[in-house]
Structure formats: structure tokens, C-alpha cells
Design an enzyme around this catalytic site. Sequence first.
Site, PDB file in Angstrom:
ATOM      1  N   GLU A 206       0.771  -1.269   0.012  1.00  0.00           N
ATOM      2  CA  GLU A 206       0.115   0.018  -0.136  1.00  0.00           C
ATOM      3  C   GLU A 206       0.778   1.120   0.053  1.00  0.00           C
ATOM      4  OE1 GLU A 206      -2.453   0.518   3.743  1.00  0.00           O
ATOM      5  OE2 GLU A 206      -3.678   2.034   2.493  1.00  0.00           O
ATOM      6  N   ASP A 284     -12.322  -0.424   1.765  1.00  0.00           N
ATOM      7  CA  ASP A 284     -11.446  -0.153   2.868  1.00  0.00           C
ATOM      8  C   ASP A 284     -11.870   0.285   4.013  1.00  0.00           C
ATOM      9  OD1 ASP A 284      -8.661  -0.738   3.934  1.00  0.00           O
ATOM     10  OD2 ASP A 284      -8.025   0.982   3.003  1.00  0.00           O
TER      11      ASP A 284
HETATM   12  N1  HPA Z   1      -4.019   0.286   5.757  1.00  0.00           N
HETATM   13  C1  HPA Z   1      -3.365  -0.247   6.766  1.00  0.00           C
HETATM   14  N2  HPA Z   1      -4.313  -0.578   7.883  1.00  0.00           N
HETATM   15  C2  HPA Z   1      -5.674  -0.281   7.827  1.00  0.00           C
HETATM   16  C3  HPA Z   1      -6.261   0.264   6.806  1.00  0.00           C
HETATM   17  C4  HPA Z   1      -5.505   0.657   5.452  1.00  0.00           C
HETATM   18  O1  HPA Z   1      -5.863   0.947   4.581  1.00  0.00           O
HETATM   19  N3  HPA Z   1      -7.415   0.707   7.055  1.00  0.00           N
HETATM   20  C5  HPA Z   1      -7.727   0.272   8.267  1.00  0.00           C
HETATM   21  N4  HPA Z   1      -6.425  -0.256   8.807  1.00  0.00           N
HETATM   22 ZN    ZN Z   2      -7.212  -1.917   4.545  1.00  0.00          ZN
END
Ligand code: HPA
Ligand code: ZN
Length: 349
Positions: A206, A284
Site C-alpha cells: 500500500e 477499505d
Molecule cells: N491500511 C492499513 N491499515 C488499515 C487500513 C489501511 O488502509 N485501514 C484500516 N487499517
Molecule cells: Zn485496509
Amino acid sequence: MWQLENMEKSITFIQNMPKVELHLHIEGTLEPEMMMQLSKQNGVEIPYLTIEEIRKAYQFSDLQSFLDIYYAGAKVLLHEDDFFDLTFAYLQKMHQENCRHVEIFFDPQTHTSRGVPIKIVINGISNALKKGKEEFGISSHLILSFLRHLSEEDAIKTLNEALPYKDKITAVGLDSSEKGNPPSKFISVFELARKEGLLTLAHAGEEGPAGYIWQAIQELHISRIDHGVHCSEDANLIDYLEKTRLPLTVCPLSNVKLRVFDTVEQHNIKELLDQGLCVTVNSDDPAYFGGYLTENYIAIAKGLHLKPQDILKLASNSIEASFLSQEEKGDLQAELEECYNSVISRDSY
Ligand code: HPA
Ligand code: ZN
């Protein structure tokens, strides 16, 4: 004009098609109205006086700036009913969007660290999932996610606390602050989870590098990658993901809100789709990122000029990437195809 009419058709297809959500944090569905209500009801202070103030605070510069606000908001969740109401409100929204199946994360450590027993959390969420199946026909799987900024010992303790409720959990995941907390930090706890018969997932790529995606694959033996958009840095990885069709649960509006991409037009999901990867569309933390599943599809359809066939492929990928049985997948794929044929006339593109 031609383009406008066709975009309208695409939007109708998105709204009507049967959907599957594979990357959703239940704590990330806490809307400002419910946060304010629970804050008052449970006597838990939040640093906002009004609902508008809460909404205004949702300006993020990166993942960490979001997580700080997200963990602070989750403090209003105390009782089994709070977890039930949160989950059921999400399922009501999903029903309106013709979502048929959800695989959702919960973060037990966010709650157990405040003295809320894991039993309260799991029972509240899973009773709402059961009611969602009975009332709306939405099927589900629950995924226990470890917070990667905490230690592996803490994750092992959490897994052990959850084991009495193992029948309610399908998989374990890994979320929170990615940079500096690689998948390799959690090899032992993931091994323990697999020995208990649980599947494994991990957020990787990410904000972190493609190397973290390789680690999740090779060391945590994951069934899907959550996010994974940084795979495009590594041609060998793209090749591997294309050949194996190991799915990526991509979250377009999240990526723009957290500045992984500056704009939706710059998102790489279409490029990854064209490269033959099993990419899927997900929301998400929709209460924080400005859109649930339908809005995520519409944002990329418009921003990336998706063809109806692209939207069909993305929705079909989500069915393929889910933990549904082969029979359930077949039924849903057939229904999706039927919806495509009825909304998008074959000769319009
Ligand atoms: N990334 C990492 N941790 C998380 C996310 C995310 O998008 N959303 C909630 N916890
Ligand atoms: Zn997530």
C-alpha cells in the site's frame, strides 16, 4: 454525447450488478453520526463538538495521519450492541447497493487494549452478520487482523484469545502502519494461524515496497494481497501475479485519500487489469474515505474511462477471489453476466 450516454449505462450497470466486497475494516464504517451518538451514550470523549467537525478532520496526508484519527474514533465502541449496530448498519448499506457477499476485517487489539473483551467484539459482529444473512441474504466471512505496529507476541496473545471463537473466523490478516513493519515480523503467528486451519491475508504494497508483497507471499503464504498497488515496481512480481492470479484487493478512494496516488486518474488499477492481474475493487474504510463500494466503482469508471467490459471483469474478479464455494461462485458469475447483458447492449461498444 455518445460518451455521456455510455457512461450513464455503465453507472446503471455498476448500481445494478451483484457485488462482492473483500477489503473492508468494520471499524472504518463508523460514520460521524454514530460516532457522536456512541460518544454521548457511552460517556467516551472525542475531540470534536459536532458532526461537521468530525467530517472536517478527515483530511489525510498519508496512512499514519488516517490511522491516528481512526483509532481515536474506535474508542467509542464499548458494548456488544455497539459492534452489532455498527456491523448491521454497514450491511443495510450493502443491501441497498446489491452487495451479495462480504469478507470483512476487524482489529481486536484496538478494542482489547482498552479493556473490551474479544468475546464482546466477535459476538457483536458475528450476530449482525448472521442477521444480515437472514434479512438480506448477504453471505460473509470474518477476518481477524493483527496490528503490525504492535509486537508479534501481542499478535500471538490475540490469536490465542480468539481461538475459542475460531468457528466464526475464516482468516487472519495484517494491517496498520506498513512502513518499517514488514510481513516477516509475523512469520510465527501466521504459521500458528495456518496450523489452526485459518487462511491468511496481508496488507502489503500500500505504502510499502514490492518486496513486502513478495514476503507476504513467500513467508506468510497468503491467499490474497490487500492493496498491493506497489507491485508495479517489480516486473517479475507482475509476471508472478498474472500467472498465479493471486488476487489484489485494491481500494481506489482510500488510495487517493491517503495520497498513495494524487488523483483517481493516476491510479494504476486499469493498468494492472490490462496486464491480466486479478485486481478487485473495495472500499477499505468507507466512512473515512468518502465512498462505499458503488462509489469506488463509479470513481474509477469515470476517472480511468473504463469500458463496461472492464467493470464486468473487475466484478467477476471479486467473485473469483472470494472464499465462496465453487457452486456459489458459479451462481453469482451467471447472475453478473445476465445483468451485464440486460444493461449493456452488445452493440453499443
Ligand atoms: N491500511 C492499513 N491499515 C488499515 C487500513 C489501511 O488502509 N485501514 C484500516 N487499517
Ligand atoms: Zn485496509
